[in-house]
Design a protein around this motif. Structure first.
Motif, mmCIF file in Angstrom:
data_model
loop_
_atom_site.group_PDB
_atom_site.id
_atom_site.type_symbol
_atom_site.label_atom_id
_atom_site.label_comp_id
_atom_site.label_asym_id
_atom_site.label_seq_id
_atom_site.Cartn_x
_atom_site.Cartn_y
_atom_site.Cartn_z
ATOM 1 N N ASN A 130 28.671 39.679 45.887
ATOM 2 C CA ASN A 130 28.381 40.789 46.808
ATOM 3 C C ASN A 130 29.128 42.065 46.423
ATOM 4 O OD1 ASN A 130 26.635 39.308 48.468
ATOM 5 N ND2 ASN A 130 28.330 38.499 49.674
ATOM 6 N N ASN A 131 29.367 42.249 45.137
ATOM 7 C CA ASN A 131 30.033 43.465 44.638
ATOM 8 C C ASN A 131 31.400 43.714 45.263
ATOM 9 O OD1 ASN A 131 27.913 44.191 42.887
ATOM 10 N ND2 ASN A 131 26.777 45.073 44.604
ATOM 11 N N GLY A 132 32.108 42.627 45.577
ATOM 12 C CA GLY A 132 33.459 42.762 46.110
ATOM 13 C C GLY A 132 33.545 42.831 47.617
ATOM 14 N N VAL A 133 32.435 42.609 48.308
ATOM 15 C CA VAL A 133 32.428 42.630 49.774
ATOM 16 C C VAL A 133 32.439 41.192 50.289
ATOM 17 C CG1 VAL A 133 31.161 43.325 51.852
ATOM 18 C CG2 VAL A 133 31.209 44.827 49.841
ATOM 19 N N LYS A 134 33.523 40.829 50.991
ATOM 20 C CA LYS A 134 33.606 39.493 51.585
ATOM 21 C C LYS A 134 32.696 39.469 52.812
ATOM 22 C CE LYS A 134 37.024 38.183 54.222
ATOM 23 N NZ LYS A 134 38.332 37.762 54.742
ATOM 24 N N THR A 135 31.861 38.454 52.889
ATOM 25 C CA THR A 135 30.921 38.325 53.993
ATOM 26 C C THR A 135 31.097 36.954 54.632
ATOM 27 O OG1 THR A 135 29.341 39.731 52.828
ATOM 28 C CG2 THR A 135 28.475 38.402 54.643
ATOM 29 N N ASP A 136 31.393 36.938 55.918
ATOM 30 C CA ASP A 136 31.492 35.663 56.624
ATOM 31 C C ASP A 136 30.090 35.161 56.916
ATOM 32 O OD1 ASP A 136 34.256 35.621 56.634
ATOM 33 O OD2 ASP A 136 34.422 36.627 58.569
ATOM 34 N N PRO A 137 29.708 34.031 56.312
ATOM 35 C CA PRO A 137 28.346 33.518 56.532
ATOM 36 C C PRO A 137 28.087 33.222 58.011
ATOM 37 C CG PRO A 137 29.440 32.346 54.749
ATOM 38 C CD PRO A 137 30.479 33.182 55.430
ATOM 39 N N VAL A 161 36.891 43.841 49.719
ATOM 40 C CA VAL A 161 38.200 43.330 49.323
ATOM 41 C C VAL A 161 38.466 43.511 47.826
ATOM 42 C CG1 VAL A 161 38.366 41.701 51.240
ATOM 43 C CG2 VAL A 161 37.325 40.961 49.088
ATOM 44 N N LEU A 162 37.400 43.791 47.050
ATOM 45 C CA LEU A 162 37.540 44.037 45.616
ATOM 46 C C LEU A 162 36.766 45.310 45.269
ATOM 47 C CD1 LEU A 162 36.627 40.485 44.213
ATOM 48 C CD2 LEU A 162 38.918 41.356 44.731
ATOM 49 N N SER A 163 37.232 46.007 44.262
ATOM 50 C CA SER A 163 36.450 47.149 43.791
ATOM 51 C C SER A 163 35.184 46.622 43.124
ATOM 52 C CB SER A 163 37.263 47.977 42.790
ATOM 53 O OG SER A 163 37.425 47.242 41.575
ATOM 54 N N GLU A 164 34.165 47.467 43.039
ATOM 55 C CA GLU A 164 32.929 47.062 42.361
ATOM 56 C C GLU A 164 33.205 46.719 40.901
ATOM 57 O OE1 GLU A 164 29.451 49.469 42.917
ATOM 58 O OE2 GLU A 164 29.920 49.809 45.033
ATOM 59 N N GLU A 165 34.134 47.435 40.285
ATOM 60 C CA GLU A 165 34.462 47.172 38.880
ATOM 61 C C GLU A 165 35.055 45.773 38.705
ATOM 62 O OE1 GLU A 165 37.266 48.810 35.220
ATOM 63 O OE2 GLU A 165 37.446 49.734 37.181
ATOM 64 N N ILE A 166 36.002 45.415 39.557
ATOM 65 C CA ILE A 166 36.620 44.088 39.454
ATOM 66 C C ILE A 166 35.581 43.003 39.739
ATOM 67 C CG2 ILE A 166 38.304 42.521 40.506
ATOM 68 C CD1 ILE A 166 39.679 44.483 38.665
ATOM 69 N N ALA A 167 34.724 43.218 40.725
ATOM 70 C CA ALA A 167 33.673 42.234 41.026
ATOM 71 C C ALA A 167 32.747 42.068 39.831
ATOM 72 C CB ALA A 167 32.884 42.661 42.265
ATOM 73 N N TRP A 168 32.374 43.179 39.177
ATOM 74 C CA TRP A 168 31.517 43.105 37.995
ATOM 75 C C TRP A 168 32.216 42.350 36.868
ATOM 76 C CZ3 TRP A 168 31.472 44.139 32.872
ATOM 77 C CH2 TRP A 168 30.229 44.130 32.234
ATOM 78 N N LEU A 169 33.501 42.658 36.663
ATOM 79 C CA LEU A 169 34.260 41.959 35.621
ATOM 80 C C LEU A 169 34.349 40.456 35.900
ATOM 81 C CD1 LEU A 169 37.160 44.484 34.912
ATOM 82 C CD2 LEU A 169 35.326 43.801 33.333
ATOM 83 N N MET A 170 34.476 40.089 37.169
ATOM 84 C CA MET A 170 34.518 38.663 37.499
ATOM 85 C C MET A 170 33.187 37.988 37.190
ATOM 86 S SD MET A 170 37.451 37.530 38.201
ATOM 87 C CE MET A 170 36.906 35.906 38.733
ATOM 88 N N LEU A 171 32.068 38.645 37.468
ATOM 89 C CA LEU A 171 30.767 38.069 37.111
ATOM 90 C C LEU A 171 30.633 37.950 35.595
ATOM 91 C CD1 LEU A 171 28.362 39.731 39.702
ATOM 92 C CD2 LEU A 171 29.409 37.458 39.754
ATOM 93 N N TYR A 172 31.159 38.922 34.871
ATOM 94 C CA TYR A 172 31.192 38.852 33.409
ATOM 95 C C TYR A 172 32.025 37.643 32.966
ATOM 96 C CZ TYR A 172 32.406 40.181 28.613
ATOM 97 O OH TYR A 172 32.605 40.187 27.256
ATOM 98 N N MET A 173 33.137 37.421 33.630
ATOM 99 C CA MET A 173 33.992 36.259 33.328
ATOM 100 C C MET A 173 33.232 34.964 33.601
ATOM 101 S SD MET A 173 37.192 37.236 32.386
ATOM 102 C CE MET A 173 38.332 36.002 32.965
ATOM 103 N N PHE A 174 32.547 34.886 34.740
ATOM 104 C CA PHE A 174 31.782 33.674 35.083
ATOM 105 C C PHE A 174 30.720 33.363 34.026
ATOM 106 C CE2 PHE A 174 33.304 34.080 39.517
ATOM 107 C CZ PHE A 174 33.584 32.738 39.783
ATOM 108 N N ARG A 175 30.086 34.392 33.483
ATOM 109 C CA ARG A 175 29.054 34.168 32.462
ATOM 110 C C ARG A 175 29.629 33.525 31.207
ATOM 111 N NH1 ARG A 175 27.332 39.582 33.067
ATOM 112 N NH2 ARG A 175 27.550 39.818 30.815
ATOM 113 N N GLY A 176 30.935 33.590 31.036
ATOM 114 C CA GLY A 176 31.581 32.953 29.896
ATOM 115 C C GLY A 176 31.316 31.459 29.842
ATOM 116 N N GLY A 177 31.079 30.847 30.985
ATOM 117 C CA GLY A 177 30.759 29.413 31.019
ATOM 118 C C GLY A 177 29.478 29.085 30.278
ATOM 119 N N MET A 178 28.572 30.067 30.179
ATOM 120 C CA MET A 178 27.316 29.882 29.447
ATOM 121 C C MET A 178 27.367 30.510 28.059
ATOM 122 S SD MET A 178 25.233 28.053 31.194
ATOM 123 C CE MET A 178 23.727 28.271 30.284
ATOM 124 N N GLU A 179 28.145 31.577 27.896
ATOM 125 C CA GLU A 179 28.067 32.375 26.680
ATOM 126 C C GLU A 179 29.196 32.151 25.677
ATOM 127 O OE1 GLU A 179 25.819 35.947 29.157
ATOM 128 O OE2 GLU A 179 27.780 36.340 28.289
#
Length: 193
Positions: A130-137, A161-179
């Motif tokens: 969610n681009n760094g936005v914590k959402t209570d389901p 709770v996170l900047s958009e940049e940090i959230a994007w970097l975390m998604l980039y990190m997660f893609r490491g599991g595939m790439e």
């Protein structure tokens, strides 16, 4: 069970270590060596040592980027990063993104030694998506009568709770599991979905 049953998160907790690293100024390309580690910690006033092992009980001695280490789920590098950023920072960022269970700020925190619920993990991972936005389901968005008149509406609570940049970097990190070489998510290609 999703909300009340709590279990050790194991390697699914590692992203919070790498989030703490990014928040402290590191980047996905920073490197650590996959080597045996011996981390001191205090236990009842006495210094003891924790020596985490990788899943296959071996070390490659390779210099690995944070992205590669997270993608390959390397315990020794996760432990080194936890030591560098401090276990308390790992706990802080896990809490910020949605983990509410009590977490011990110990060297093994990043390897998922604390008990958490699936609900908390989904909320915390959702923060990255969610681009760094914590959402209570929420379960129910709206209650209507037979004529479709709205009786009550509910809105999920959100908080950046996170900047958009940090959230994007975390998604980039997660893609490491595939790439990245040896990424743990690559086994998914073996399934006929």
């Amino acid at each position: 069970h999703v909300n009340q049953a709590k279990r050790q998160a194991g390697s699914t907790f590692k992203p919070f270590v790498y989030l703490a690293a990014l928040q402290s100024g590191m980047n996905p390309c920073d490197t650590f060596e996959d080597r045996p580690v011996r981390i001191p910690y205090e236990n009842k006033g006495k210094t003891e040592y924790w020596e985490p092992k990788n899943a296959d009980h071996s070390n490659s001695y390779a210099q690995m980027s944070l992205r590669w280490a997270m993608g390959k789920s390397v315990n020794t590098i996760t432990a080194q990063v936890t030591e560098k950023v401090g276990p308390a920072n790992v706990v802080k960022w896990a809490n910020e993104t949605g983990i509410e269970s009590p977490l011990e700020a110990v060297p093994s925190v990043g390897l998922g030694s604390n008990d958490v619920s699936v609900f908390e993990m989904v909320r915390a991972y959702g923060t990255f998506l969610n681009n760094g936005v914590k959402t209570d389901p929420i379960l129910v968005e709206r209650i209507t009568d037979l004529e479709d008149n709205v009786i009550e509406e509910f809105t999920a609570k959100t908080k950046r709770v996170l900047s958009e940049e940090i959230a994007w970097l975390m998604l980039y990190m997660f893609r490491g599991g595939m790439e990245e070489p040896g990424g743990t998510s690559q086994a998914l290609w073996g399934w006929d979905l």
